[in-house]
Write an enzyme that holds these catalytic residues in place. Sequence first.
Site, PDB file in Angstrom:
ATOM      1  N   HIS A 176      -5.277   0.817  -1.935  1.00 23.87           N
ATOM      2  CA  HIS A 176      -5.484  -0.531  -1.429  1.00 23.87           C
ATOM      3  C   HIS A 176      -6.124  -1.417  -2.492  1.00 23.87           C
ATOM      4  CE1 HIS A 176      -9.496   0.819   0.704  1.00 23.87           C
ATOM      5  NE2 HIS A 176      -9.695   0.579  -0.551  1.00 23.87           N
ATOM      6  N   HIS A 223      -4.089   6.932   0.401  1.00 28.50           N
ATOM      7  CA  HIS A 223      -3.480   5.606   0.336  1.00 28.50           C
ATOM      8  C   HIS A 223      -4.141   4.773  -0.749  1.00 28.50           C
ATOM      9  CE1 HIS A 223      -6.914   4.151   2.711  1.00 28.50           C
ATOM     10  NE2 HIS A 223      -6.519   2.921   2.476  1.00 28.50           N
ATOM     11  N   ASP A 242      -9.654   1.108   7.581  1.00 26.98           N
ATOM     12  CA  ASP A 242      -9.602   2.541   7.276  1.00 26.98           C
ATOM     13  C   ASP A 242     -10.560   3.320   8.174  1.00 26.98           C
ATOM     14  OD1 ASP A 242      -7.805   1.970   5.297  1.00 26.98           O
ATOM     15  OD2 ASP A 242      -9.291   1.992   3.688  1.00 26.98           O
ATOM     16  N   GLU A 300       0.841  -1.203   0.000  1.00 25.75           N
ATOM     17  CA  GLU A 300       0.000   0.000   0.000  1.00 25.75           C
ATOM     18  C   GLU A 300       0.872   1.246   0.000  1.00 25.75           C
ATOM     19  OE1 GLU A 300      -3.095   0.540   2.843  1.00 25.75           O
ATOM     20  OE2 GLU A 300      -4.170  -1.256   2.202  1.00 25.75           O
TER      21      GLU A 300
END
Length: 115
Positions: free
Chosen positions: A65, A63, A75, A5
């Site tokens: 993912h 970010h 999250d 990530e």
Amino acid sequence: MHPIEACALLFGKLSHDEAIVTKVEFAPNKLQSPVKFQIDPETVAAAFTNAEKEDLQFIGIFHSHPAPAEPSSIDLEGMKLWGDALWLILSSTDGELAAYQLMDDSVEEATLQID
Ligand SMILES: [Zn+2]
């Protein structure tokens, strides 16, 4: 195998309902994980200090993912810790990008402009 990530801190200008990102500070993912990320507190502190010098405000966190571009349960936990930060999420599976903000305990889609 998914890539690790990626994560970054977003800085820029906040006014009323508009967030304009002018600076993206990439940070190493401390967990080296494809499904989770964590930014080193020292990296966070340094990025905030730099932003302050440049008169930029903290806007949020980016970010990527390997799931749809919406907050995962992990999250969501992070969003609670970061208060009113905007969360910009990139899906590494379909390349979609979306921003979210936690408002009164519910996740709202947010708009964010990147310079
Ligand atoms: Zn995520």
